[in-house]
Design an enzyme around this catalytic site. Structure first.
Site, PDB file in Angstrom:
ATOM      1  N   HIS A  30       0.810  -1.225   0.000  1.00 42.48           N
ATOM      2  CA  HIS A  30       0.000   0.000   0.000  1.00 42.48           C
ATOM      3  C   HIS A  30       0.846   1.279   0.000  1.00 42.48           C
ATOM      4  CE1 HIS A  30       0.186   0.106   4.546  1.00 42.48           C
ATOM      5  NE2 HIS A  30       0.212   1.389   4.282  1.00 42.48           N
ATOM      6  N   ASP A  81      -0.739  -7.411   1.398  1.00 42.84           N
ATOM      7  CA  ASP A  81      -0.104  -6.089   1.499  1.00 42.84           C
ATOM      8  C   ASP A  81       1.413  -6.263   1.642  1.00 42.84           C
ATOM      9  OD1 ASP A  81       0.307  -3.409   1.737  1.00 42.84           O
ATOM     10  OD2 ASP A  81      -0.627  -3.198   3.722  1.00 42.84           O
ATOM     11  N   SER A 107       4.118   2.000   8.274  1.00 44.65           N
ATOM     12  CA  SER A 107       3.762   0.984   7.279  1.00 44.65           C
ATOM     13  C   SER A 107       4.958   0.485   6.502  1.00 44.65           C
ATOM     14  CB  SER A 107       2.778   1.565   6.273  1.00 44.65           C
ATOM     15  OG  SER A 107       1.502   1.492   6.803  1.00 44.65           O
ATOM     16  N   GLY A 108       4.938  -0.796   6.224  1.00 41.70           N
ATOM     17  CA  GLY A 108       6.025  -1.396   5.451  1.00 41.70           C
ATOM     18  C   GLY A 108       7.203  -1.780   6.320  1.00 41.70           C
TER      19      GLY A 108
END
Ligand code: ARG
Length: 424
Positions: A233, A278, A374-375
């Site tokens: 994402h 994701d 995120s990530g």
């Protein structure tokens, strides 16, 4: 001291005081001399055994071990067992030698083949005072290795005539010394992500910042010198590798290393706004050199299990609260794995957590990843202190709310996918 007292005891009270003071002065003088001598000693010690690192590359043939294809893979069990054996032998050799104070570490960096037997290549690190000592040093190291490492030692039969020595430059040597996954050089002292703490340099050496036009967007995890894993994402709005770069180091404002991105591979079945699959891998335009502060995390195998309630750590430069500010210094937060059943219960996420996802945090809230994390990595240490990548920061209902723990991409579930894209 008793001498001082008995002398002064004969005088008047005030004189005694003066005498005692003088006595005190003498004592103080002696004390100062001792401290000064100690300081000089320390300075001399550090000058003599100080900080300049020296690296040597040594190779030798072991006639008692037949070459096996498995030695070509540096992380095969065969390779690691051999590395352990050789390193403990070299450690013992130098710890019992007159270079015990200068010897730092060694590592098997390659296993090659000669006449069906193995040739072991080792990088050794020493510390000494001054550059002009190098030649003398070299001689001593060679002598010690030739004397102590030839012939039959335990199960190893080392070929005396096969020894080769060469110099090796520091960045290359450091890179070779730090290729093992999931290791870190420092052990931190103490625990803002939401409810976290400042990290220290070298504490999470696999953490990277994924930046779009030099602005931090996401976290990512280094899994080899060429590859990172992150969340799909992160690339919803921009997936052109030219817009992206990757930085390493504790502070966003002062990156230790930067790399351009050659390729971004997003999971084929990631379809925004759904959270499934994701995951993405990022190929660097040029490899990073490992250092004590830039290292890769270990990827767990498909069958590796991280039980509910086990301790894991999430790191990143995400906001310190929902809609909060981005910190400059990397943050860490200790959380616990929550099983999917609990995480899917009515009061938590009510069934939207799929098998490719994993929850971590606390049902009471307070500690969590947040926007900008995120990530990034969720990692877990095994009993030997080796860190494995358990999850990738993916989503959550706001940040750190009660009954709304962080949801992560489950790395074991995508282990084969990572392998298929990166060969790792
Ligand atoms: N989606 C967010 C990001 O892009 C990360 C969300 C993680 N949220 C959480 N509560 N754990 O950075």
């Amino acid at each position: 001291m008793p001498v001082c007292l008995s002398k002064s005891a004969k005088r008047t009270e005030s004189k005694t005081k003066v005498k005692l003071t003088r006595c005190g002065k003498i004592t103080l003088g002696i004390l100062m001399t001792v401290i000064a001598a100690l300081l000089v000693g320390l300075v001399v010690y550090f000058a003599a055994y100080g900080k300049i690192p020296f690296y040597y590359h040594v190779s030798f043939k072991v006639n008692s071990i037949n070459y096996d294809e498995k030695f070509a893979k540096p992380y095969s069990k065969e390779y690691m067992d051999l590395n352990k054996k050789i390193v403990s032998l070299i450690n013992k050799t130098f710890h019992e030698s007159r270079l015990r104070r200068q010897y730092v570490t060694s590592h098997v960096v390659q296993v090659s083949r000669a006449n069906g037997k193995v040739v072991i290549h080792v990088v050794l690190k020493f510390k000494s005072c001054c550059k002009n000592n190098a030649a003398k040093f070299w001689d001593r190291i060679e002598t010690i290795l030739r004397q102590k490492l030839t012939g039959q030692i335990g199960s190893l039969l080392i070929d005396a005539s096969s020894f080769k020595f060469s110099d090796i430059a520091m960045p290359i040597a450091e890179n070779l010394l730090h290729t093992c996954c999931g290791q870190r050089t420092i052990t931190p002292s103490g625990n803002k992500i939401a409810g976290g703490q400042d990290a220290e340099e070298g504490e999470w050496p696999w953490q990277a910042s994924l930046q779009q036009n030099n602005v931090h967007r996401c976290g990512a995890t280094l899994i080899s010198n060429h590859w990172l894993v992150t969340a799909a994402h992160c690339f919803i709005k921009a997936n052109d590798p030219k817009e992206w770069n990757v930085t390493f180091g504790l502070l966003l404002s002062d990156p230790k290393t930067q790399r351009a991105v050659k390729n971004i591979i997003i999971h084929e079945n990631y379809h925004y706004p759904a959270h499934d699959n994701d995951i993405a891998v990022v190929h660097l335009a040029s490899p990073v050199l490992y250092t004590s502060n830039i290292r890769r995390a270990c990827l767990p195998e498909t069958n590796h299990t991280f039980p509910p309630s086990s301790d894991v750590v999430v790191t990143g430069w995400g906001t310190l609260r929902t809609d909060g500010k981005i910190p400059n210094i990397l943050q860490k937060a200790s959380v616990k794995i929550i099983d999917n059943k609990t995480c899917n219960s009515g009061k938590v996420y009510g069934g939207v957590v799929t098998p490719g996802m994993l929850c971590a945090g606390f049902l009471r809230g307070h500690v969590d990843a947040c926007q900008g994390d995120s990530g990034g990595p969720l990692v877990s240490a095994d009993d030997k202190g080796t860190w494995f990548l358990v999850g990738i920061v993916s989503w959550g209902d706001e940040c750190a709310l009660p009954n709304k723990p962080g949801v992560y991409t489950r790395v074991t579930y995508y282990r084969d996918w990572i392998m298929s894209k990166t060969g790792l």
